[in-house]
Design a protein around this motif. Structure first.
Motif, PDB file in Angstrom:
ATOM      1  N   TYR A  43     -45.290   9.262  24.351  1.00 13.22           N
ATOM      2  CA  TYR A  43     -44.805   9.614  25.678  1.00 13.22           C
ATOM      3  C   TYR A  43     -45.901   9.504  26.731  1.00 13.22           C
ATOM      4  O   TYR A  43     -45.655   9.100  27.876  1.00 13.22           O
ATOM      5  CB  TYR A  43     -44.221  11.023  25.672  1.00 13.22           C
ATOM      6  CG  TYR A  43     -42.892  11.126  24.954  1.00 13.22           C
ATOM      7  CD1 TYR A  43     -41.926  10.130  25.081  1.00 13.22           C
ATOM      8  CD2 TYR A  43     -42.591  12.226  24.147  1.00 13.22           C
ATOM      9  CE1 TYR A  43     -40.718  10.221  24.427  1.00 13.22           C
ATOM     10  CE2 TYR A  43     -41.384  12.321  23.486  1.00 13.22           C
ATOM     11  CZ  TYR A  43     -40.442  11.319  23.633  1.00 13.22           C
ATOM     12  OH  TYR A  43     -39.248  11.400  22.980  1.00 13.22           O
ATOM     13  N   LEU A  44     -47.113   9.866  26.358  1.00  8.18           N
ATOM     14  CA  LEU A  44     -48.234   9.766  27.296  1.00  8.18           C
ATOM     15  C   LEU A  44     -48.501   8.312  27.677  1.00  8.18           C
ATOM     16  O   LEU A  44     -48.722   7.987  28.851  1.00  8.18           O
ATOM     17  CB  LEU A  44     -49.490  10.393  26.696  1.00  8.18           C
ATOM     18  CG  LEU A  44     -49.514  11.918  26.595  1.00  8.18           C
ATOM     19  CD1 LEU A  44     -50.762  12.388  25.852  1.00  8.18           C
ATOM     20  CD2 LEU A  44     -49.458  12.539  27.988  1.00  8.18           C
ATOM     21  N   LEU A  45     -48.469   7.436  26.676  1.00  3.98           N
ATOM     22  CA  LEU A  45     -48.682   6.015  26.963  1.00  3.98           C
ATOM     23  C   LEU A  45     -47.555   5.442  27.821  1.00  3.98           C
ATOM     24  O   LEU A  45     -47.792   4.659  28.748  1.00  3.98           O
ATOM     25  CB  LEU A  45     -48.801   5.240  25.646  1.00  3.98           C
ATOM     26  CG  LEU A  45     -50.034   5.562  24.782  1.00  3.98           C
ATOM     27  CD1 LEU A  45     -49.964   4.824  23.453  1.00  3.98           C
ATOM     28  CD2 LEU A  45     -51.318   5.216  25.523  1.00  3.98           C
ATOM     29  N   GLU A  46     -46.323   5.859  27.503  1.00  3.55           N
ATOM     30  CA  GLU A  46     -45.185   5.375  28.275  1.00  3.55           C
ATOM     31  C   GLU A  46     -45.249   5.884  29.721  1.00  3.55           C
ATOM     32  O   GLU A  46     -44.966   5.150  30.675  1.00  3.55           O
ATOM     33  CB  GLU A  46     -43.886   5.834  27.617  1.00  3.55           C
ATOM     34  CG  GLU A  46     -42.634   5.308  28.314  1.00  3.55           C
ATOM     35  CD  GLU A  46     -41.369   5.750  27.602  1.00  3.55           C
ATOM     36  OE1 GLU A  46     -40.265   5.428  28.108  1.00  3.55           O
ATOM     37  OE2 GLU A  46     -41.475   6.422  26.567  1.00  3.55           O
ATOM     38  N   ASN A  47     -45.651   7.146  29.887  1.00  5.14           N
ATOM     39  CA  ASN A  47     -45.772   7.711  31.230  1.00  5.14           C
ATOM     40  C   ASN A  47     -46.858   7.004  32.039  1.00  5.14           C
ATOM     41  O   ASN A  47     -46.691   6.736  33.235  1.00  5.14           O
ATOM     42  CB  ASN A  47     -46.075   9.208  31.129  1.00  5.14           C
ATOM     43  CG  ASN A  47     -46.163   9.863  32.485  1.00  5.14           C
ATOM     44  OD1 ASN A  47     -45.182   9.973  33.208  1.00  5.14           O
ATOM     45  ND2 ASN A  47     -47.369  10.300  32.847  1.00  5.14           N
ATOM     46  N   ALA A  48     -47.956   6.684  31.374  1.00  5.34           N
ATOM     47  CA  ALA A  48     -49.038   5.966  32.059  1.00  5.34           C
ATOM     48  C   ALA A  48     -48.576   4.577  32.501  1.00  5.34           C
ATOM     49  O   ALA A  48     -48.893   4.122  33.611  1.00  5.34           O
ATOM     50  CB  ALA A  48     -50.253   5.865  31.146  1.00  5.34           C
ATOM     51  N   ALA A  49     -47.824   3.905  31.620  1.00 10.60           N
ATOM     52  CA  ALA A  49     -47.311   2.580  31.971  1.00 10.60           C
ATOM     53  C   ALA A  49     -46.336   2.657  33.146  1.00 10.60           C
ATOM     54  O   ALA A  49     -46.381   1.822  34.065  1.00 10.60           O
ATOM     55  CB  ALA A  49     -46.638   1.945  30.758  1.00 10.60           C
ATOM     56  N   LEU A  50     -45.460   3.666  33.149  1.00  6.29           N
ATOM     57  CA  LEU A  50     -44.519   3.833  34.256  1.00  6.29           C
ATOM     58  C   LEU A  50     -45.246   4.160  35.555  1.00  6.29           C
ATOM     59  O   LEU A  50     -44.869   3.674  36.634  1.00  6.29           O
ATOM     60  CB  LEU A  50     -43.514   4.940  33.923  1.00  6.29           C
ATOM     61  CG  LEU A  50     -42.503   4.625  32.803  1.00  6.29           C
ATOM     62  CD1 LEU A  50     -41.662   5.856  32.495  1.00  6.29           C
ATOM     63  CD2 LEU A  50     -41.608   3.459  33.211  1.00  6.29           C
ATOM     64  N   THR A  51     -46.292   4.960  35.467  1.00  6.02           N
ATOM     65  CA  THR A  51     -47.075   5.294  36.668  1.00  6.02           C
ATOM     66  C   THR A  51     -47.733   4.057  37.260  1.00  6.02           C
ATOM     67  O   THR A  51     -47.721   3.854  38.483  1.00  6.02           O
ATOM     68  CB  THR A  51     -48.141   6.345  36.325  1.00  6.02           C
ATOM     69  OG1 THR A  51     -47.506   7.514  35.773  1.00  6.02           O
ATOM     70  CG2 THR A  51     -48.934   6.732  37.556  1.00  6.02           C
ATOM     71  N   ASP A  52     -48.297   3.226  36.391  1.00  8.72           N
ATOM     72  CA  ASP A  52     -48.914   1.977  36.875  1.00  8.72           C
ATOM     73  C   ASP A  52     -47.876   1.069  37.530  1.00  8.72           C
ATOM     74  O   ASP A  52     -48.145   0.443  38.559  1.00  8.72           O
ATOM     75  CB  ASP A  52     -49.595   1.250  35.715  1.00  8.72           C
ATOM     76  CG  ASP A  52     -50.797   2.017  35.184  1.00  8.72           C
ATOM     77  OD1 ASP A  52     -51.319   2.878  35.925  1.00  8.72           O
ATOM     78  OD2 ASP A  52     -51.204   1.761  34.031  1.00  8.72           O
ATOM     79  N   GLU A  53     -46.678   0.998  36.923  1.00  3.42           N
ATOM     80  CA  GLU A  53     -45.629   0.153  37.479  1.00  3.42           C
ATOM     81  C   GLU A  53     -45.162   0.670  38.841  1.00  3.42           C
ATOM     82  O   GLU A  53     -44.927  -0.102  39.778  1.00  3.42           O
ATOM     83  CB  GLU A  53     -44.442   0.090  36.509  1.00  3.42           C
ATOM     84  CG  GLU A  53     -43.298  -0.812  36.957  1.00  3.42           C
ATOM     85  CD  GLU A  53     -43.673  -2.278  36.986  1.00  3.42           C
ATOM     86  OE1 GLU A  53     -42.919  -3.066  37.573  1.00  3.42           O
ATOM     87  OE2 GLU A  53     -44.731  -2.635  36.409  1.00  3.42           O
ATOM     88  N   ILE A  54     -45.044   1.994  38.970  1.00  4.32           N
ATOM     89  CA  ILE A  54     -44.639   2.585  40.254  1.00  4.32           C
ATOM     90  C   ILE A  54     -45.683   2.306  41.329  1.00  4.32           C
ATOM     91  O   ILE A  54     -45.349   1.967  42.468  1.00  4.32           O
ATOM     92  CB  ILE A  54     -44.403   4.094  40.091  1.00  4.32           C
ATOM     93  CG1 ILE A  54     -43.151   4.343  39.235  1.00  4.32           C
ATOM     94  CG2 ILE A  54     -44.266   4.777  41.443  1.00  4.32           C
ATOM     95  CD1 ILE A  54     -42.911   5.800  38.896  1.00  4.32           C
ATOM     96  N   CYS A  55     -46.958   2.437  40.985  1.00  7.43           N
ATOM     97  CA  CYS A  55     -48.021   2.147  41.955  1.00  7.43           C
ATOM     98  C   CYS A  55     -47.983   0.685  42.398  1.00  7.43           C
ATOM     99  O   CYS A  55     -48.164   0.376  43.586  1.00  7.43           O
ATOM    100  CB  CYS A  55     -49.383   2.480  41.347  1.00  7.43           C
ATOM    101  SG  CYS A  55     -49.673   4.243  41.071  1.00  7.43           S
TER     102      CYS A  55
END
Length: 269
Positions: free
Chosen positions: A19-31
């Motif tokens: 979940y942490l890795l997925e959240n980091a990937a989603l955060t990068d995509e949002i940015c």
């Protein structure tokens, strides 16, 4: 038992890590998407300014015939006028030639100096809520203009002004291009404009009292003579029983702090 709980613990650790890795990937995509959106908004603002500038130049030259080698181009004259030959009268020797000027349909978007008109809308003459003694509020009216951002008046923002039909009552909307959650709406244009000005006054970067004057219809572009001329061409215009005549616009008011971004910046500085 300990082995059972250890397996569950290891499974939970793996899930948390995933979940942490997925959240980091989603955060990068949002940015990344926010950065692209910011660039797109800047490009849209630039294109609207250029469009208004070039349409202003075209309108200033629209009344001049094109010239080629010192002579007026005959093709332009043929486009504007259509000669019609009348039937010969027995009492006359020669037929008469009558020139008919064909009315052109308005082309949108239309540059109205500081407002870009996208849709004129439709006059609802049977409902007195959509016109007053001095103004007519066509349903479906859409225009855009550039003014100060409500949260940071030092930045430009494209505002979309709309007039909608809300169960027989006009709903006016002022929509900031880069803040879709901060839509200003009300049952009158002045109400929307007042909310926008109050939001600018309450901005943290504004330290002084700004002498705003509410001019909702002017902000929407309804006071422009071209807009009023187009409304007068609508067949339902003469059926508005409460309408007496358009209010006279003060030309100097167009450069007030309530309407002009440049004037507001000079006051803030």
């Amino acid at each position: 038992m300990n082995l059972k709980y250890k397996r569950r613990y290891d499974s939970l650790k793996r899930s948390v890590k995933s979940y942490l890795l997925e959240n980091a990937a989603l955060t990068d995509e949002i940015c990344r998407l926010q950065a692209e959106l910011s660039v797109t908004r800047s490009q849209r603002l630039y294109l609207i300014e250029r469009l208004m500038f070039h349409e202003g130049l075209e309108k200033s030259n629209s009344g001049r015939p094109s010239v080629s080698n010192g002579k007026a181009d005959a093709s332009d004259t043929q486009k504007k006028y259509s000669p019609v030959v009348m039937h010969k009268n027995p009492n006359e020797d020669k037929p008469k030639s009558v020139t008919i000027v064909r009315k052109k349909k308005p082309m949108f978007p239309m540059n109205l100096n500081n407002v870009l008109l996208h849709s004129l809308g439709e006059i609802i003459s049977v409902n007195p809520n959509f016109h007053s003694e001095s103004w007519i509020y066509p349903v479906g009216y859409v225009a855009t203009r550039i003014y100060a951002h409500p949260k940071d008046p030092r930045k430009k923002c494209v505002f979309t002004c709309k007039i909608l039909n809300n169960a027989g009552i006009p709903q006016f909307q002022i929509i900031p291009d880069n803040d879709l959650d901060g839509v200003f709406f009300g049952e009158s244009a002045n109400m929307c404009h007042m909310d926008l000005l109050n939001s600018i006054q309450q901005s943290p970067c504004v330290k002084v009292k700004i002498p705003f004057d509410v001019q909702g219809e002017v902000f929407f572009g309804l006071s422009n003579q071209k807009t009023q001329s187009l409304l007068m061409m609508d067949p339902a215009f003469n059926q508005c029983t409460n309408f007496k005549g358009f209010a006279v616009q003060n030309v100097q008011s167009l450069n007030s702090v309530s309407l002009s971004f440049e004037t507001l910046q000079g006051f803030l500085s």
